[in-house]
Design a protein around this motif. Structure first.
Motif, PDB file in Angstrom:
ATOM      1  N   VAL A  33       0.832  -1.205   0.000  1.00 55.44           N
ATOM      2  CA  VAL A  33       0.000   0.000   0.000  1.00 55.44           C
ATOM      3  C   VAL A  33       0.868   1.257   0.000  1.00 55.44           C
ATOM      4  O   VAL A  33       0.570   2.217  -0.712  1.00 55.44           O
ATOM      5  CB  VAL A  33      -0.974  -0.016   1.196  1.00 55.44           C
ATOM      6  N   HIS A  36       2.009   1.908  -3.398  1.00 59.71           N
ATOM      7  CA  HIS A  36       0.932   2.484  -4.209  1.00 59.71           C
ATOM      8  C   HIS A  36       0.678   3.937  -3.833  1.00 59.71           C
ATOM      9  O   HIS A  36       0.349   4.750  -4.689  1.00 59.71           O
ATOM     10  CB  HIS A  36      -0.342   1.660  -4.064  1.00 59.71           C
ATOM     11  N   TYR A  39       3.303   5.982  -5.558  1.00 57.67           N
ATOM     12  CA  TYR A  39       3.059   6.144  -6.978  1.00 57.67           C
ATOM     13  C   TYR A  39       1.723   6.780  -7.284  1.00 57.67           C
ATOM     14  O   TYR A  39       1.513   7.275  -8.396  1.00 57.67           O
ATOM     15  CB  TYR A  39       3.322   4.841  -7.734  1.00 57.67           C
ATOM     16  N   ALA A  40       0.803   6.825  -6.302  1.00 62.19           N
ATOM     17  CA  ALA A  40      -0.432   7.583  -6.513  1.00 62.19           C
ATOM     18  C   ALA A  40      -0.114   9.072  -6.628  1.00 62.19           C
ATOM     19  O   ALA A  40      -0.755   9.781  -7.408  1.00 62.19           O
ATOM     20  CB  ALA A  40      -1.422   7.333  -5.384  1.00 62.19           C
ATOM     21  N   ILE A 257      -7.130   5.809  -1.400  1.00 55.90           N
ATOM     22  CA  ILE A 257      -7.083   4.433  -1.892  1.00 55.90           C
ATOM     23  C   ILE A 257      -8.126   3.585  -1.167  1.00 55.90           C
ATOM     24  O   ILE A 257      -8.795   2.748  -1.773  1.00 55.90           O
ATOM     25  CB  ILE A 257      -5.658   3.858  -1.721  1.00 55.90           C
ATOM     26  N   VAL A 294      -7.589  -4.069  -8.229  1.00 57.41           N
ATOM     27  CA  VAL A 294      -6.695  -2.902  -8.287  1.00 57.41           C
ATOM     28  C   VAL A 294      -7.076  -1.999  -9.450  1.00 57.41           C
ATOM     29  O   VAL A 294      -7.046  -0.772  -9.331  1.00 57.41           O
ATOM     30  CB  VAL A 294      -5.225  -3.371  -8.372  1.00 57.41           C
ATOM     31  N   TYR A 298      -7.943   1.884  -9.107  1.00 54.32           N
ATOM     32  CA  TYR A 298      -7.264   2.942  -9.849  1.00 54.32           C
ATOM     33  C   TYR A 298      -8.218   3.753 -10.705  1.00 54.32           C
ATOM     34  O   TYR A 298      -8.001   4.946 -10.916  1.00 54.32           O
ATOM     35  CB  TYR A 298      -6.099   2.379 -10.677  1.00 54.32           C
TER      36      TYR A 298
END
Lengths: 345, 123
Positions: A33, A36, A39-40, A257, A294, A298
């Motif tokens: 997480v 992510h 990179y979010a 997220i 996922v 996204y």
């Protein structure tokens, strides 16, 4: 001695093994997480850059791919400024409350079939409880900073979060009525058995209320009033710097997220694919469930960025009006419609 | 030990909360080791666009916030009250549905009253 006896009672090896497996699961989940989350931020800057006909980050690594890592390293080395008059203990714990509450809610998310860290029967209620806890982080940081901007930002933000919490909670009641469960795993299974394959179609009103409330709940544009940089500079975390600021930032993205995960699990079918799609394109059933999950998360996260790039910020009175005068009646109406439909059919 | 009920499915959540807290503390600790710290008075003043802070930071705020907090309690309790009802909706059928509609109507009257009293109105 009695403590030792309590720990090393017969079968303690099994218990230790069980706890060990849980710990490994949690560590892997947190690592994935956090990756992510990093990179979010990159994804957000790229998407918004493209929408504004810019390139977004390009310098660090190919196409700026190492930018989040550079940002993280930078934040580690930044000085940690604590205002003289700040309420030190509260100032210290506020970001940790924000982060820990946002993160713990991930425990009940089913990432693919039957995989969740904690399989409890009140999953959805737990998520809502944790997102309520996050408002403590906001209000405590605003109070402890001993700064006008932080104080007003924290006040506004907590009022906003609790207002939209109601709409968020009520919008999910429709899903609970249709699936007959609070466990997200069961909700996804009930959706797979439903004719449309996901609840977003019969629950379109609930889905709309949920998405709007989720954006407000995570303090994102166009409801990012607490951090309206033109009036309150950065809202409740104006006095935070370096790693403490990074914790708030991470909490915000984890919240985003998380809302994507709930939308995916409650409205978009989670890890499943609608059966009619498999009938048309049979190869789809070989795609692993986690990819679907996922992908749907996204998609929701992309919508967050899309909305941020498109809509201007609301005024505070408009924000409160939308929450109280529009979303709550709509959510109640959704419950009523769902109930009538369920009673008739 | 007899008599100690251990809700086992909640153990992962308990561990998760501990690990998440440790994660936050750990990140701060690593930062503590590598970052520099050169505080001086001006730097540690509350941020107010570069000028010296004027007056008390904890100013009086609008009564509206209290009203919102009270309304939140009422409606959140209602939402939580709806959850168990929603979960067993299939089993309890029409009778409970009508009862819940009556409950929501009673609540809605209070909601209309709050609206008419301008509780949702921000000046």
């Amino acid at each position: 001695m009695s403590i030792l006896e309590a720990i090393f009672q017969p079968g303690w090896v099994d218990t230790a093994l069980k706890v060990g497996i849980i710990v490994v699961k949690i560590l892997v989940l947190i690592a994935v997480v956090m990756f992510h989350v990093a990179y979010a931020t990159y994804f957000e800057r790229k998407v918004i850059g493209r929408m504004q006909v810019r390139m977004g980050p390009m310098e660090v690594g190919p196409h700026g791919l190492l930018q989040p890592i550079a940002d993280m390293l930078k934040l580690f080395f930044k000085e940690d400024i604590i205002p003289e008059k700040a309420d030190k203990p509260i100032f210290y714990i506020a970001p940790i409350i924000s982060l820990a509450s946002a993160m713990s809610a991930l425990a009940v998310i089913p990432f693919y079939k039957d995989f969740m860290v904690a399989n409890i029967n009140i999953g959805l209620l737990f998520v809502l409880a944790m997102s309520s806890l996050a408002s403590y982080g906001i209000v405590l940081s605003g109070w402890a900073s001993n700064s006008k901007y932080a104080f007003l930002g924290g006040l506004r933000s907590s009022a906003q979060v609790i207002s939209y919490e109601i709409a968020l909670g009520l919008s999910l009641v429709g899903v609970m009525m249709m699936s007959g469960s609070l466990n997200l795993n069961e909700i996804v299974k009930a959706q797979a058995a439903y004719p449309t394959g996901f609840y977003a179609i019969p629950q379109i009103l609930g889905f709309f209320v949920f998405v709007v409330a989720a954006i407000a709940e995570t303090n994102r544009a166009p409801f990012d009033l607490p951090e309206a940089e033109s009036e309150l500079v950065a809202g409740y975390f104006v006095e935070y710097s370096g790693m403490r600021f990074a914790l708030f930032y991470a909490a915000e993205y984890i919240g985003m997220i998380l809302m994507g995960c709930i939308a995916s699990a409650c409205y978009l079918g989670g890890w499943t694919v609608p059966w009619y799609l498999i009938k048309i394109l049979p190869f789809l059933k070989y795609v692993p469930g986690i990819v679907w999950f996922v992908g749907k998360v996204y998609f929701i996260v992309f919508c967050y960025y899309w909305i941020r790039a498109t809509l201007p910020r609301y005024r505070y009175d408009q924000l409160m009006s939308i929450g109280w005068k529009l979303l709550i009646p709509l959510a109640l109406l959704n419950i009523l419609i769902t109930g009538i439909l369920k009673v008739i059919f | 030990m007899p008599g100690t009920y251990l809700p086992e499915s909640y153990l992962p959540i308990f561990i998760f909360i501990i690990i998440a807290t440790l994660f936050g503390l750990g990140a701060l600790l690593i930062g503590e080791i590598v970052r520099l710290r050169r505080p001086y008075h001006e730097k540690l003043m509350p941020y107010e666009s570069g000028i010296d802070p004027v007056g008390e930071p904890r100013v009086r705020f609008s009564i509206r916030f209290y009203v919102i907090a009270m309304l939140f309690v009422v409606f959140d309790v209602e939402a939580i009250f709806l959850y168990p009802w929603a979960v067993v909706f299939d089993k309890i059928g029409l009778y409970a549905f009508v009862e819940m509609v009556i409950f929501i109507i009673i609540l809605f009257v209070g909601y209309i009253y709050a609206w008419k009293k301008d509780a949702f109105q921000w000046e």
